[in-house]
Design an enzyme around this catalytic site. Structure first.
Site, mmCIF file in Angstrom:
data_model
loop_
_atom_site.group_PDB
_atom_site.id
_atom_site.type_symbol
_atom_site.label_atom_id
_atom_site.label_comp_id
_atom_site.label_asym_id
_atom_site.label_seq_id
_atom_site.Cartn_x
_atom_site.Cartn_y
_atom_site.Cartn_z
ATOM 1 N N ARG A 159 0.621 -1.234 -0.027
ATOM 2 C CA ARG A 159 -0.029 -0.214 -0.172
ATOM 3 C C ARG A 159 0.638 1.279 0.460
ATOM 4 O O ARG A 159 0.879 2.198 -0.643
ATOM 5 C CB ARG A 159 -1.461 -0.282 0.967
ATOM 6 C CG ARG A 159 -2.014 -0.700 1.240
ATOM 7 C CD ARG A 159 -2.939 -0.731 2.253
ATOM 8 N NE ARG A 159 -3.784 -0.135 1.810
ATOM 9 C CZ ARG A 159 -4.230 1.756 2.501
ATOM 10 N NH1 ARG A 159 -3.868 2.064 3.256
ATOM 11 N NH2 ARG A 159 -4.940 2.071 1.897
ATOM 12 N N CYS A 210 14.888 -5.003 -3.584
ATOM 13 C CA CYS A 210 16.584 -4.140 -4.235
ATOM 14 C C CYS A 210 15.482 -2.997 -5.441
ATOM 15 O O CYS A 210 15.855 -3.068 -6.720
ATOM 16 C CB CYS A 210 16.983 -5.609 -5.689
ATOM 17 S SG CYS A 210 15.472 -5.850 -6.339
HETATM 18 N N1 LLP Z 1 -16.820 -3.664 -3.652
HETATM 19 C C1 LLP Z 1 -15.803 -3.870 -5.045
HETATM 20 C C2 LLP Z 1 -17.064 -3.995 -5.856
HETATM 21 C C3 LLP Z 1 -14.620 -3.130 -4.909
HETATM 22 O O1 LLP Z 1 -14.295 -3.629 -6.029
HETATM 23 C C4 LLP Z 1 -14.347 -3.073 -3.670
HETATM 24 C C5 LLP Z 1 -13.233 -2.715 -4.096
HETATM 25 C C6 LLP Z 1 -14.586 -3.246 -2.562
HETATM 26 C C7 LLP Z 1 -16.154 -3.413 -2.694
HETATM 27 C C8 LLP Z 1 -14.121 -2.952 -1.299
HETATM 28 O O2 LLP Z 1 -14.229 -1.805 -0.501
HETATM 29 P P1 LLP Z 1 -13.336 -1.295 0.814
HETATM 30 O O3 LLP Z 1 -14.947 -1.268 1.493
HETATM 31 O O4 LLP Z 1 -12.472 -1.636 0.550
HETATM 32 O O5 LLP Z 1 -13.047 0.135 0.279
HETATM 33 N N2 LLP Z 1 -5.931 -2.279 -2.821
HETATM 34 C C9 LLP Z 1 -6.871 -0.726 -1.915
HETATM 35 C C10 LLP Z 1 -7.876 -0.528 -2.483
HETATM 36 C C11 LLP Z 1 -8.931 -1.219 -3.195
HETATM 37 C C12 LLP Z 1 -10.318 -1.880 -3.731
HETATM 38 C C13 LLP Z 1 -10.733 -2.498 -4.466
HETATM 39 N N3 LLP Z 1 -11.591 -3.249 -4.675
HETATM 40 C C14 LLP Z 1 -6.052 -0.483 -1.109
HETATM 41 O O6 LLP Z 1 -5.295 -1.156 -0.709
HETATM 42 O O7 LLP Z 1 -6.010 0.514 -0.629
#
Ligand code: LLP
EC number: 4.1.1.20
Length: 416
Positions: free
Chosen positions: A310, A344
Site C-alpha cells: 500500500r 532491491c
Molecule cells: N466492492 C467492489 C466492487 C470493490 O471493487 C471493492 C474494492 C469493494 C467492494 C470493497 O471496498 P472497501 O470497502 O474495501 O473500500 N487495494 C486498495 C483498495 C482497492 C479496493 C478495490 N475494490 C487499498 O489498499 O487501498
C-alpha cells in the site's frame, strides 16, 4: 507521544510482539478476533432497517479463518473472481449467500458462477449479452456507474467519468432490451463508488443516484450500495473514525423514504472490505539495520513492498509503533527516519521522513491497520516467502491461521 493503539486495544492478548515474532517468525501478520467481530457487528448495524445485509468483500483479506469468522457473524460475501467464489464455498457459504461482482471476465468464469448457483452482476452491456446466453431464463444483476466517485487515491475511485467500471446510468433501456432478449430477470442493481471515504456524504450521494436508477426497474429484489467505508489510518495524529451514528441516521432516512415511494420492500446490501478487517490487523517486522546516507536516517527492515504494497502503490500512510523487549517505546528521544524494506528497489519505502521513538537494530516495528489489502496484496517478489498470519483469539491466545510460505511452495509450480 500519543497512546499506542495496540496497548489501548490490548491487541496482542496474552502475548507481545517479541514473543510472537520469536514463535512465528518475522514479518508476521497478527489479527485480533475481538476487533474483527466488533467491526462485523458495526457494519450489520449500518442501517436501522430490517432488510439490510452487508456482504464482506473478501479481496481485502481472504484468509479462510477470517472469512469463517465473518461468516459466523452473519455477513454474506462478495466475490470478484471464480477463485474467490471457490474459496467462499469452501468456507461454508451457500451459493445464494454470495454475490459475484466481476469486471471483464471470460465466459468460463461467468459459467462457473452460473453453474454453481451464484448470482452474477455484470458491469457492461457486452457481458450482459454473454450472461444472457449462459443463463437464459435466469436472474442477473447489473452494476451501474452513478457518475459520482470517491476514494483515497485515484487508483481506487471506481465510479465517475474516469473509470472502467459499471454501466452508464443512461443505459437502462439497453439493459432492459438485452434482458428481454434472453428472458433474464434483472433482480438487483449495484454500484461501488470507490475505496475509503471518511465522511458519509459522497456515499449517500452515490446511494441517491443508484436509487434513481433502481426506480426505473419495476420489480427488483435488492439494491447493493457498495463498499468503501474508511478507517482512520492517522490515529497518531488524532484522526477520528467515520461517524457511523450520524451516517446511519442519514442513510436510513434515504432508504426508508425511497422504499415508500417504490412501494415494495427490497433488500439493501453493502460491500465493506477495509472496514471489516483493516483495524483488526497489525503487521510486525524487524529492524535489521540502521544507517545515515547523505543526511537521511534509514531504518532497514524486512517490511518490503512484497509484504505490504500500500505505501508504495498509493503513498498510503500507516501509523508505526516501535517495540523493544516486548514493550512499546513511546517515550523518550525521537528521530526523523525513513523506514525501508529489503527489496532491491529504491522505492521500497514504507514510511518517509517519519518521526519515531529512536529505533535500534533488533527492535520490532508494528505497522498499524494492516489487516486490509495487506497480506492479500503480498507477493513472492525477490523470492521472498509470504509471511505467516496469526490470530489473537478472544481468550488472548495466539493461533497460527496461515503458515509462512516455504521454499517448496515457491518451486512447486515450475515445470522442471
Ligand atoms: N466492492 C467492489 C466492487 C470493490 O471493487 C471493492 C474494492 C469493494 C467492494 C470493497 O471496498 P472497501 O470497502 O474495501 O473500500 N487495494 C486498495 C483498495 C482497492 C479496493 C478495490 N475494490 C487499498 O489498499 O487501498
Amino acid at each position: 507521544m500519543t497512546e499506542y493503539y495496540s496497548i489501548k486495544m490490548n491487541f496482542f492478548g496474552n502475548s507481545d510482539p517479541e514473543k510472537l515474532v520469536k514463535e512465528f517468525g518475522s514479518p508476521l501478520y497478527v489479527y485480533n478476533e475481538k476487533i474483527l467481530r466488533q467491526k462485523c457487528r458495526d457494519m450489520k448495524n449500518l442501517v436501522d432497517y430490517p432488510f439490510f445485509i452487508p456482504n464482506y468483500s473478501i479481496k481485502a483479506n481472504s484468509n479462510l479463518n477470517i472469512i469463517k469468522t465473518v461468516r459466523e457473524e452473519g455477513l454474506r460475501a462478495d466475490a470478484m473472481s471464480a477463485g474467490e467464489i471457490q474459496l467462499l464455498l469452501h468456507a461454508g457459504y451457500k451459493p445464494e449467500e454470495l454475490f459475484f461482482v466481476p469486471n471483464n471476465v471470460s465466459e468460463a468464469e461467468l459459467k462457473y458462477a452460473v453453474d454453481n448457483g451464484v448470482l452474477v452482476s455484470v458491469d457492461s452491456l457486452s457481458q450482459l449479452e454473454l450472461l444472457g446466453k449462459l443463463n437464459r431464463g435466469g436472474k442477473a444483476a447489473v452494476r451501474f456507474n452513478p457518475g459520482v466517485g470517491a476514494g483515497h487515491h485515484e487508483k481506487v475511485v471506481t465510479a465517475g467519468k474516469k473509470t472502467k467500471f459499471g454501466v452508464n446510468t443512461d443505459c437502462v433501456s439497453q439493459v432492459k432490451e438485452i434482458a428481454k432478449k434472453y428472458d433474464l430477470r434483472i433482480c438487483g442493481i449495484n454500484q461501488h463508488i470507490g475505496s475509503l471515504f471518511m465522511e458519509g456524504d459522497s456515499y449517500i450521494e452515490g446511494v441517491k443516484s443508484i436509487l434513481a436508477v433502481a426506480e426505473q426497474f419495476e420489480d427488483i429484489d435488492f439494491v447493493d450500495m457498495g463498499g468503501g467505508f474508511g478507517i482512520p489510518y492517522r490515529k497518531q495524529e488524532g484522526q477520528e473514525a467515520l461517524d457511523l451514528a450520524s451516517f446511519r441516521e442519514k442513510l436510513t432516512a434515504v432508504l426508508v423514504q425511497w422504499t415508500e415511494k417504490y412501494g415494495k420492500k427490497i433488500l439493501f446490501k453493502s460491500e465493506p472490505g477495509r472496514y471489516i478487517v483493516a483495524e483488526s490487523g497489525i503487521l510486525l517486522g524487524t529492524v535489521y539495520a540502521t544507517k545515515n546516507n547523505y543526511g537521511n536516517r534509514y531504518v532497514g527492515t524486512d517490511l518490503g513492498f512484497n509484504v505490504l504494497a500500500r505505501p508504495v502503490m498509493y503513498d498510503s500512510h500507516h501509523d508505526i509503533e516501535v517495540y523493544r523487549n516486548g514493550k512499546p517505546q513511546n517515550q523518550g528521544a525521537t528521530e526523523e527516519v525513513t523506514v525501508v524494506g529489503n527489496i532491491c528497489e529504491s522505492g521500497d519505502i514504507i514510511a518517509k521522513h517519519r518521526t519515531l521513538p529512536a529505533v535500534e537494530e533488533g527492535d520490532i516495528l508494528g505497522i498499524m491497520d494492516a489487516g486490509a489489502y495487506g497480506f492479500a496484496m503480498s507477493s513472492n517478489y525477490n523470492m521472498r516467502l509470504r509471511p505467516a498470519e496469526v490470530m489473537i483469539k478472544e481468550n488472548g491466545e495466539a493461533v497460527l491461521i496461515r503458515r509462512r510460505d516455504t521454499f517448496e511452495d515457491i518451486i512447486a509450480p515450475f515445470n522442471i
